[in-house]
Design a protein around this motif. Structure first.
Motif, PDB file in Angstrom:
ATOM      1  N   GLY A  11       8.859  -0.246  35.104  1.00 16.18           N
ATOM      2  CA  GLY A  11       9.994  -0.028  34.215  1.00 16.18           C
ATOM      3  C   GLY A  11      10.533   1.374  34.443  1.00 16.18           C
ATOM      4  O   GLY A  11       9.760   2.340  34.508  1.00 16.18           O
ATOM      5  N   LEU A  24       5.207  -5.999  33.581  1.00 18.20           N
ATOM      6  CA  LEU A  24       5.288  -4.840  34.487  1.00 18.20           C
ATOM      7  C   LEU A  24       3.958  -4.099  34.486  1.00 18.20           C
ATOM      8  O   LEU A  24       3.220  -4.111  33.491  1.00 18.20           O
ATOM      9  N   VAL A  81       5.654   1.391  32.678  1.00 18.88           N
ATOM     10  CA  VAL A  81       7.001   1.932  32.464  1.00 18.88           C
ATOM     11  C   VAL A  81       6.866   3.449  32.338  1.00 18.88           C
ATOM     12  O   VAL A  81       5.907   3.937  31.714  1.00 18.88           O
ATOM     13  N   SER A  99       5.356  -4.101  29.436  1.00 20.25           N
ATOM     14  CA  SER A  99       4.611  -3.320  30.430  1.00 20.25           C
ATOM     15  C   SER A  99       3.146  -3.180  30.011  1.00 20.25           C
ATOM     16  O   SER A  99       2.835  -3.085  28.828  1.00 20.25           O
TER      17      SER A  99
END
Ligand code: 5RP
Length: 257
Positions: free
Chosen positions: A50, A104, A107, A138
């Motif tokens: 991110g 993810l 980030v 994330s």
């Protein structure tokens, strides 16, 4: 580096003071750059990242571009704003959507304030809703900041809240009941419009936010509120630049080491 004389140039306004002010401003900029670049130590090859928004994490994104172009780093990114998207594209960083990426790995983002519990105020740049969507998607969050963002208690920085434009004055009135009337619409008569087409309310609590989770929930209960710039139980690490150097603050309850 000396960050304590920032008022001098404004107060007196002579040439010596103006050059002091310029020096201090460039010192803060240097700290942002150091923090932004140092956070890249958390990035590993192949990560889905991110990409946050703001003047500090901008340096992270630029460094990611450099690492990809010069040192063979390979990552894909999910941007948290149109401005970060444009920057990443200009650097050749491949971008995907959360729908395509799945969770993810990390980030990296900026913050307007962080407290001793690693709770954050974000949204100074108006990107808080996308930033929170990406952060919640994330497996880790690294915040990049200079030491002016470190506080004992959140709230000296006005809390940004994204709202929808429909009947926004009514939403602002309800928000104002919670923050004792100290609410302003960002941009005034020409409201600032977010990437989502929303408006931003800036709410002045002063450094009194001792239970950010409860406050976030109360504000989210108001119809018309899209998102609140309080990020609680989500930040794992703060990479903080101070005149003494880079300090990596690790949340003992966090997910990263
Ligand atoms: C944008 C944000 C930013 O991350 C926050 O305002 C910090 O920005 P900067 O690094 O420019 O001080 O939350 O919505």
């Amino acid at each position: 580096m000396n960050l304590t004389v920032i008022y001098v140039g404004i107060k007196h306004g002579n040439d010596h003071d103006r050059s002091s002010l310029r020096r201090v401003v460039s010192d803060v900029e240097a700290l942002k750059r150091e923090a932004g670049i140092a956070a890249c130590n958390f990035i590993k090859n192949g990560m889905k990242l991110g990409l946050g928004t703001g003047s500090t994490v901008r340096y992270t994104v630029i460094e990611i571009g450099r690492l990809m172009n010069e040192e063979g780093l390979s990552i894909v990114g999910v941007p948290t704003s149109e401005s970060t998207k444009e920057l990443a594209e200009s650097l050749g960083i491949p971008l995907i959507s959360l729908a395509d990426s799945g969770p993810l790995d990390l980030v990296i983002d900026g913050a307007d304030e962080f407290d001793t519990n690693f709770s954050l105020i974000k949204g100074g740049g108006g990107a808080l809703t996308r930033e929170k969507i990406v952060a919640q998607s994330s497996n880790g969050m690294v915040v990049v900041a200079d030491d002016t963002k470190q506080v004992e208690m959140l709230g000296a920085f006005d809390l940004p809240i994204e709202i929808i434009p429909f009947e926004w004055e009514r939403t602002a009135a309800r928000v104002s009941e919670i923050c004792s009337g100290k609410v302003s619409i960002r941009g005034g008569e020409n409201p600032f419009v977010t990437d989502n087409g929303g408006f931003i309310l800036d709410c002045s609590f002063g450094p009194t936010i001792d239970n950010p989770k409860d406050l976030e929930n109360s504000l989210l209960n108001i119809a018309g509120v899209v998102e609140v710039g309080l990020f609680v139980d989500i930040c794992d690490v703060v990479v903080m630049a101070s005149s003494g150097g880079i300090v990596t603050l690790v949340n003992p309850k966090g997910r990263l080491e």
